[in-house]
Design an enzyme around this catalytic site. Structure first.
Site, mmCIF file in Angstrom:
data_model
loop_
_atom_site.group_PDB
_atom_site.id
_atom_site.type_symbol
_atom_site.label_atom_id
_atom_site.label_comp_id
_atom_site.label_asym_id
_atom_site.label_seq_id
_atom_site.Cartn_x
_atom_site.Cartn_y
_atom_site.Cartn_z
ATOM 1 N N PRO A 131 0.801 -1.226 0.000
ATOM 2 C CA PRO A 131 0.000 0.000 0.000
ATOM 3 C C PRO A 131 0.830 1.271 0.000
ATOM 4 C CG PRO A 131 0.012 -0.980 2.184
ATOM 5 C CD PRO A 131 0.713 -1.965 1.277
ATOM 6 N N THR A 162 0.994 -5.842 2.868
ATOM 7 C CA THR A 162 2.214 -5.693 3.654
ATOM 8 C C THR A 162 2.205 -4.377 4.428
ATOM 9 O OG1 THR A 162 3.411 -4.698 1.795
ATOM 10 C CG2 THR A 162 3.530 -7.081 2.032
ATOM 11 N N GLY A 188 4.843 -1.468 -7.314
ATOM 12 C CA GLY A 188 5.790 -1.049 -8.335
ATOM 13 C C GLY A 188 6.886 -2.069 -8.559
ATOM 14 N N ASP A 189 7.935 -1.635 -9.259
ATOM 15 C CA ASP A 189 9.056 -2.530 -9.546
ATOM 16 C C ASP A 189 9.746 -3.000 -8.268
ATOM 17 O OD1 ASP A 189 8.657 -2.414 -12.284
ATOM 18 O OD2 ASP A 189 9.959 -0.681 -12.547
ATOM 19 N N GLY A 190 9.744 -2.159 -7.239
ATOM 20 C CA GLY A 190 10.360 -2.554 -5.972
ATOM 21 C C GLY A 190 9.642 -3.718 -5.325
ATOM 22 N N GLY A 231 2.797 1.150 -9.458
ATOM 23 C CA GLY A 231 3.965 1.903 -9.026
ATOM 24 C C GLY A 231 4.141 3.189 -9.807
ATOM 25 N N THR A 233 6.698 3.749 -12.235
ATOM 26 C CA THR A 233 7.057 3.515 -13.638
ATOM 27 C C THR A 233 6.620 2.142 -14.138
ATOM 28 O OG1 THR A 233 9.249 2.745 -12.938
ATOM 29 C CG2 THR A 233 9.042 5.066 -13.529
ATOM 30 N N ARG A 302 10.719 13.656 -8.283
ATOM 31 C CA ARG A 302 12.114 13.656 -7.825
ATOM 32 C C ARG A 302 13.051 13.079 -8.875
ATOM 33 N NH1 ARG A 302 9.720 9.204 -5.242
ATOM 34 N NH2 ARG A 302 10.898 7.243 -5.300
ATOM 35 N N GLY A 491 16.364 0.230 -9.859
ATOM 36 C CA GLY A 491 15.891 1.292 -8.989
ATOM 37 C C GLY A 491 16.453 1.286 -7.589
#
Length: 522
Positions: A131, A162, A188-190, A231, A233, A302, A491
């Site tokens: 989230p 999570t 996201g990718d993370g 995410g 990207t 950013r 990333g």
């Protein structure tokens, strides 16, 4: 197998049709009863792309249907293709003659053939929702667009939202996963990377394989990973599906698509640091990611801020790049091909890997089976290693447009020291489909392994070193920075400059099929 052939007239919103399910059950075909009558339309629905079939009439876009007591009607839910690789849920209602059991017979027959042609479809999924990641809309995305589709397809989803870092990793490493057919990352990718790392680590542990052994081949996990993009990207999803649309990704998962994916391992002095499926970058991209971490409060903007600062700084870094060239005579990073669904290059690589001929990697001898080691020394603005195109909405062609998802190679892109305007020209070409490699200061190679060493072996976190000369417009604000950059890995920032990178062919599988669109002709 029940009824293998059905053919009878049925009424649909498109008009009365002669509907048939030919032997083999691959298609549901409808032809207008009265050919040429205005408004009547035929259809052909691939059974493999049917999501579900229900007795009754669909009452909404969420796949709900009327009570089962309405035994003269049934509804087929299937995949519809939209623009830009997007999929949506389509439905078609059928009305059988009154006082007949035809609707029940059709539902039974179609369910049998969906099961027969859907042996790779998941029945139970472990879903991790982050989230806090990306746009912070992962919970809303899953509950509003995905959960109902899984329920319609009869998929049991065990959902874990999570609440801390590495919670998904800990669950995958320590809990019993025997009842699941796949893992799903919502974020996201993370979030995807956390799930992927844990799944690879779990697989090696259970097989008694040490990830620290550079000479041992890693065992591919048997569970596939699905990505519901939520995410900033969502590069991995975009490069393997062609869009960052949650519904499209959910439908790929439902019908059980499978896309093998190469994975790079990154090591420092033999110690495993991370795995990567998209970009491993030193110099420009390392600086951007590292700087953006200090401005997380700015949100996605950013990255733009950090990118502008890095361009204006125009910092170059000295080092030596050694790489093992892949021996693939028919493909190269500049052959203008595109990796698409059913890619022949990746298919041939599958045969090669299944035959057990994948090279032994990063040995110190020069007698490598896949190609000789080459060496380039100098100053670089960027060193990029990508095992996929690394495309995203802002860069639809990606860092290396001709990279393949599953051919067991990566593309190494070296951007040598040049002026700020020249480098900006290279970056601009990532967004306008021009050839970003057609520049005198850029070189690209298709490789199996890479080693990078700096002039002085130091970590990025070490104390101040002698400042280098800068040619950028904002060099005054950068004084005191280390002459070493950091690597970014999908990333995440790595704290070591000297690394070795190895490609593991088709180490994981995603619920995807590659981008379907035809290659662009030049």
């Amino acid at each position: 197998m029940g009824e293998t052939f059905l053919r009878c007239p049925l009424r649909t919103p498109r008009g009365r049709c002669l509907v048939s399910l030919p032997p083999g059950g691959e298609f549901l075909v409808g032809t207008p009863e009265l050919v040429g009558r205005p408004g009547d339309q035929g259809f052909c629905i691939l059974v493999q792309e049917m999501v579900a079939v229900r007795l009754g009439v669909a009452s909404g876009t969420e796949g709900d249907s009327s009570p089962a007591g309405d035994e003269n009607h049934f509804t087929v839910f299937f995949i519809q293709r939209e623009k830009e690789e997007r999929w949506s849920l389509g439905s078609l209602e059928f009305t059988a003659p009154a006082s007949s059991d035809l609707a029940i017979r059709w539902v039974t027959a179609l369910e049998i053939w969906i099961y027969h042609h859907g042996v790779t479809r998941p029945k139970s999924l472990l879903v991790f929702i982050n989230p806090a990641g990306g746009r912070k809309k992962a919970v809303e995305t899953y509950q509003g667009q995905v959960a109902s589709l899984f329920a319609l397809a009869g998929i049991h989803a065990h959902v874990i939202e999570t609440s801390r870092a590495n919670e998904a990793r800990d669950y995958i490493l320590h809990q019993d996963l025997c009842g699941f057919d796949g893992l799903v990352s919502v974020g996201g990718d993370g979030t995807f990377n956390e799930v992927m790392h844990a799944l690879i680590e779990r697989t090696q542990r259970k097989a008694g394989i040490s990830e620290e052994d550079t000479d041992t081949e890693l065992l591919p996990p048997h569970l596939r990973i699905g990505i519901i993009p939520a995410g900033s990207t969502d590069c991995v999803c975009f490069a393997t599906v062609g869009t960052n649309d949650p519904v499209t990704s959910a439908l790929h998962i439902i019908i059980g698509d499978s896309q093998p994916l190469d994975v790079c391992s990154i090591r420092h002095h033999g110690k495993l640091l991370r795995y990567s499926v998209s970009l491993v970058g030193y110099g420009f991209y390392g600086d951007v990611v590292s700087a953006s971490e200090k401005h997380r409060w700015m949100g996605p903007v950013r990255y733009t801020y950090a990118g502008v600062k890095a361009v204006l700084s125009n910092r170059s870094y000295e080092g030596t790049v050694e790489f093992q060239v892949a021996r693939l005579e028919e493909t190269s990073p500049r052959d203008q091909t595109r990796c698409r669904s059913g890619c022949l290059v990746c298919s041939e690589s599958s045969k090669y890997l299944l035959a057990g001929n994948e090279e032994k990697q990063l040995s110190e001898s020069e007698g490598c089976t896949d190609g000789e080691w080459q060496r380039v020394q100098g100053r670089f603005l960027a060193i990029n290693v990508t095992s996929m195109s690394s495309a995203c909405p802002k860069s639809p062609e990606g860092l290396s447009p001709c990279a393949h998802l599953a051919d067991g190679t990566a593309d190494l892109i070296l951007v040598h020291e040049c002026s700020m305007l020249s480098f900006l020209r290279h970056l601009t070409r990532h967004t306008n489909r021009s050839d970003q490699f057609d520049l005198p200061f850029v070189s690209v190679y298709r490789v199996k392994a890479v080693r990078f060493t700096t002039s002085k072996v130091e970590d990025c976190e070490d104390g101040e070193l002698p400042a280098q000369a800068r040619k950028g417009l904002c060099w005054g604000t950068c004084q005191g920075e280390s002459p070493l950059s950091c690597w970014t890995c999908d990333g995440e920032t790595l704290s070591h400059a000297d690394v070795s990178i190895r490609v593991h062919g088709q180490l994981i599988h995603l619920f995807a099929r590659g981008i379907e669109q035809a290659p662009r002709m030049l």
